[in-house]
Design a protein around this motif. Structure first.
Motif, PDB file in Angstrom:
ATOM      1  N   TRP A  98      -3.672  -2.716   1.787  1.00 18.10           N
ATOM      2  CA  TRP A  98      -3.373  -1.286   1.726  1.00 18.10           C
ATOM      3  C   TRP A  98      -1.872  -0.994   1.764  1.00 18.10           C
ATOM      4  O   TRP A  98      -1.427   0.015   1.226  1.00 18.10           O
ATOM      5  CB  TRP A  98      -4.079  -0.550   2.871  1.00 18.10           C
ATOM      6  CG  TRP A  98      -3.513  -0.842   4.231  1.00 18.10           C
ATOM      7  CD1 TRP A  98      -3.873  -1.840   5.082  1.00 18.10           C
ATOM      8  CD2 TRP A  98      -2.466  -0.133   4.885  1.00 18.10           C
ATOM      9  NE1 TRP A  98      -3.121  -1.815   6.228  1.00 18.10           N
ATOM     10  CE2 TRP A  98      -2.248  -0.761   6.143  1.00 18.10           C
ATOM     11  CE3 TRP A  98      -1.682   0.978   4.545  1.00 18.10           C
ATOM     12  CZ2 TRP A  98      -1.287  -0.322   7.046  1.00 18.10           C
ATOM     13  CZ3 TRP A  98      -0.721   1.423   5.454  1.00 18.10           C
ATOM     14  CH2 TRP A  98      -0.543   0.780   6.683  1.00 18.10           C
ATOM     15  N   HIS A  99      -1.079  -1.893   2.410  1.00 23.54           N
ATOM     16  CA  HIS A  99       0.363  -1.629   2.448  1.00 23.54           C
ATOM     17  C   HIS A  99       1.142  -2.538   1.501  1.00 23.54           C
ATOM     18  O   HIS A  99       2.366  -2.656   1.609  1.00 23.54           O
ATOM     19  CB  HIS A  99       0.910  -1.744   3.879  1.00 23.54           C
ATOM     20  CG  HIS A  99       0.631  -3.064   4.550  1.00 23.54           C
ATOM     21  ND1 HIS A  99       1.291  -4.207   4.217  1.00 23.54           N
ATOM     22  CD2 HIS A  99      -0.252  -3.396   5.522  1.00 23.54           C
ATOM     23  CE1 HIS A  99       0.867  -5.205   4.970  1.00 23.54           C
ATOM     24  NE2 HIS A  99      -0.086  -4.748   5.767  1.00 23.54           N
ATOM     25  N   SER A 100       0.428  -3.150   0.568  1.00 26.34           N
ATOM     26  CA  SER A 100       1.120  -3.901  -0.475  1.00 26.34           C
ATOM     27  C   SER A 100       1.955  -2.959  -1.327  1.00 26.34           C
ATOM     28  O   SER A 100       1.541  -1.843  -1.639  1.00 26.34           O
ATOM     29  CB  SER A 100       0.092  -4.623  -1.357  1.00 26.34           C
ATOM     30  OG  SER A 100       0.665  -5.005  -2.589  1.00 26.34           O
ATOM     31  N   GLU A 101       3.143  -3.396  -1.711  1.00 24.31           N
ATOM     32  CA  GLU A 101       4.022  -2.528  -2.519  1.00 24.31           C
ATOM     33  C   GLU A 101       3.427  -2.246  -3.886  1.00 24.31           C
ATOM     34  O   GLU A 101       3.836  -1.285  -4.547  1.00 24.31           O
ATOM     35  CB  GLU A 101       5.399  -3.175  -2.661  1.00 24.31           C
ATOM     36  CG  GLU A 101       5.400  -4.476  -3.445  1.00 24.31           C
ATOM     37  CD  GLU A 101       6.798  -5.044  -3.639  1.00 24.31           C
ATOM     38  OE1 GLU A 101       6.935  -6.044  -4.364  1.00 24.31           O
ATOM     39  OE2 GLU A 101       7.752  -4.471  -3.082  1.00 24.31           O
ATOM     40  N   LEU A 115       0.121   0.400  -2.412  1.00 22.47           N
ATOM     41  CA  LEU A 115       0.409   1.556  -1.561  1.00 22.47           C
ATOM     42  C   LEU A 115       0.760   2.821  -2.346  1.00 22.47           C
ATOM     43  O   LEU A 115       0.277   3.906  -2.005  1.00 22.47           O
ATOM     44  CB  LEU A 115       1.519   1.217  -0.569  1.00 22.47           C
ATOM     45  CG  LEU A 115       1.874   2.317   0.441  1.00 22.47           C
ATOM     46  CD1 LEU A 115       0.656   2.704   1.270  1.00 22.47           C
ATOM     47  CD2 LEU A 115       3.028   1.871   1.341  1.00 22.47           C
ATOM     48  N   PRO A 116       1.581   2.752  -3.403  1.00 21.03           N
ATOM     49  CA  PRO A 116       1.877   3.996  -4.142  1.00 21.03           C
ATOM     50  C   PRO A 116       0.633   4.674  -4.702  1.00 21.03           C
ATOM     51  O   PRO A 116       0.540   5.907  -4.704  1.00 21.03           O
ATOM     52  CB  PRO A 116       2.797   3.512  -5.265  1.00 21.03           C
ATOM     53  CG  PRO A 116       3.433   2.266  -4.738  1.00 21.03           C
ATOM     54  CD  PRO A 116       2.373   1.610  -3.916  1.00 21.03           C
ATOM     55  N   ILE A 156      -2.385   4.508  -3.387  1.00 19.69           N
ATOM     56  CA  ILE A 156      -3.121   5.072  -2.257  1.00 19.69           C
ATOM     57  C   ILE A 156      -2.477   6.374  -1.805  1.00 19.69           C
ATOM     58  O   ILE A 156      -3.169   7.367  -1.523  1.00 19.69           O
ATOM     59  CB  ILE A 156      -3.178   4.066  -1.098  1.00 19.69           C
ATOM     60  CG1 ILE A 156      -4.000   2.834  -1.516  1.00 19.69           C
ATOM     61  CG2 ILE A 156      -3.768   4.707   0.155  1.00 19.69           C
ATOM     62  CD1 ILE A 156      -4.068   1.755  -0.470  1.00 19.69           C
ATOM     63  N   ILE A 157      -1.149   6.393  -1.726  1.00 17.41           N
ATOM     64  CA  ILE A 157      -0.441   7.625  -1.340  1.00 17.41           C
ATOM     65  C   ILE A 157      -0.773   8.741  -2.325  1.00 17.41           C
ATOM     66  O   ILE A 157      -1.077   9.871  -1.928  1.00 17.41           O
ATOM     67  CB  ILE A 157       1.079   7.379  -1.297  1.00 17.41           C
ATOM     68  CG1 ILE A 157       1.429   6.426  -0.151  1.00 17.41           C
ATOM     69  CG2 ILE A 157       1.841   8.692  -1.162  1.00 17.41           C
ATOM     70  CD1 ILE A 157       2.889   6.005  -0.129  1.00 17.41           C
ATOM     71  N   ALA A 202      -4.620   1.179  -9.523  1.00 18.82           N
ATOM     72  CA  ALA A 202      -4.725   0.422  -8.275  1.00 18.82           C
ATOM     73  C   ALA A 202      -5.528  -0.854  -8.483  1.00 18.82           C
ATOM     74  O   ALA A 202      -5.197  -1.915  -7.944  1.00 18.82           O
ATOM     75  CB  ALA A 202      -5.369   1.290  -7.196  1.00 18.82           C
ATOM     76  N   LEU A 254     -10.597   1.022  -0.934  1.00 20.25           N
ATOM     77  CA  LEU A 254      -9.449   1.769  -0.423  1.00 20.25           C
ATOM     78  C   LEU A 254      -9.269   3.086  -1.177  1.00 20.25           C
ATOM     79  O   LEU A 254      -8.987   4.129  -0.576  1.00 20.25           O
ATOM     80  CB  LEU A 254      -8.180   0.921  -0.542  1.00 20.25           C
ATOM     81  CG  LEU A 254      -8.056  -0.277   0.398  1.00 20.25           C
ATOM     82  CD1 LEU A 254      -6.834  -1.112   0.045  1.00 20.25           C
ATOM     83  CD2 LEU A 254      -7.980   0.179   1.860  1.00 20.25           C
ATOM     84  N   ALA A 297      -9.383   6.822   0.221  1.00 23.22           N
ATOM     85  CA  ALA A 297      -8.237   7.711   0.021  1.00 23.22           C
ATOM     86  C   ALA A 297      -8.657   9.010  -0.630  1.00 23.22           C
ATOM     87  O   ALA A 297      -8.104  10.083  -0.340  1.00 23.22           O
ATOM     88  CB  ALA A 297      -7.167   7.013  -0.817  1.00 23.22           C
TER      89      ALA A 297
END
Length: 204
Positions: free
Chosen positions: A8-11, A14-15, A17-18, A128, A143, A147
């Motif tokens: 989920w916080h992979s570069e 993450l974009p 997901i945001i 994603a 994920l 989201a």
């Protein structure tokens, strides 16, 4: 390579997901407040409002289908492009909602919102998935599904509460500001090539 636990916080992920969380927040605000805005703008009761909101939401659903079944297959846009381009009709719908005063304009609002969602949602969902290896695509799908619902958790505060106690136009200004940020975020924060189909990697 990023494992499933830190996905989920992979570069690369993450974009997307945001963007998905912000999209759920924006569409949640626009959808929930729309019913009450129809009542106030057209001067109708809750029961009478259903005669207007039903057809309007149907037009929005048709716009989603138009975007996904007609526009996307013909335009062949990249996922990144779908994301920021989708923000444009959504932004137009949010701004139009501020000045809408008749049923025809409210119908156009829902058409624009549906069109924007129909373009942007496939963009970040597909992007994603393609940003990771095939082995992790199922994890990414989970994920993105989460989201897509995350924004609705706080939607009542940004939408109905603000509409009722702060100002009837404020939720639409909030949504408009978020959409401007989302469009810029998709355009500048997503690296070119990330989340896009690469035939050379199809069998990797």
């Amino acid at each position: 390579d990023v494992g499933a636990r830190g996905l989920w916080h992979s570069e690369r992920v993450l974009p997307f997901i945001i963007f998905a969380v912000l999209m759920s927040l924006v569409t949640g605000v626009l959808t929930q407040v729309f019913v009450f805005a129809v009542m106030d703008k057209l001067g109708v009761s809750g029961r009478e409002a259903a005669q207007y909101t039903g057809p309007a939401f149907t037009v929005g659903a048709v716009a989603v289908l138009l975007a996904q079944l007609v526009l996307i297959p013909r335009l062949h846009l990249k996922n990144k492009t779908l994301m920021w381009v989708g923000c444009i009709p959504l932004l137009a719908g949010a701004l139009l909602m501020i000045v809408a005063a008749d049923f025809g304009t409210l119908i156009m609002v829902q058409f624009l919102i549906g069109l924007g969602q129909g373009l942007a949602r496939p963009g970040f969902s597909s992007g994603a998935s393609l940003a990771v290896s095939p082995q992790l695509q199922g994890n990414v799908a989970g994920l993105i599904i989460s989201a897509n619902g995350a924004g609705y958790i706080v939607t009542p505060f940004f939408g109905l509460f603000v509409y009722e106690y702060v100002g009837h136009t404020i939720p639409f200004f909030i949504a408009s500001g978020l959409l401007v940020f989302m469009g810029l975020f998709a355009y500048f924060a997503l690296r070119d090539g990330v989340g896009e189909f690469n035939p050379d990697e199809e069998d990797v």
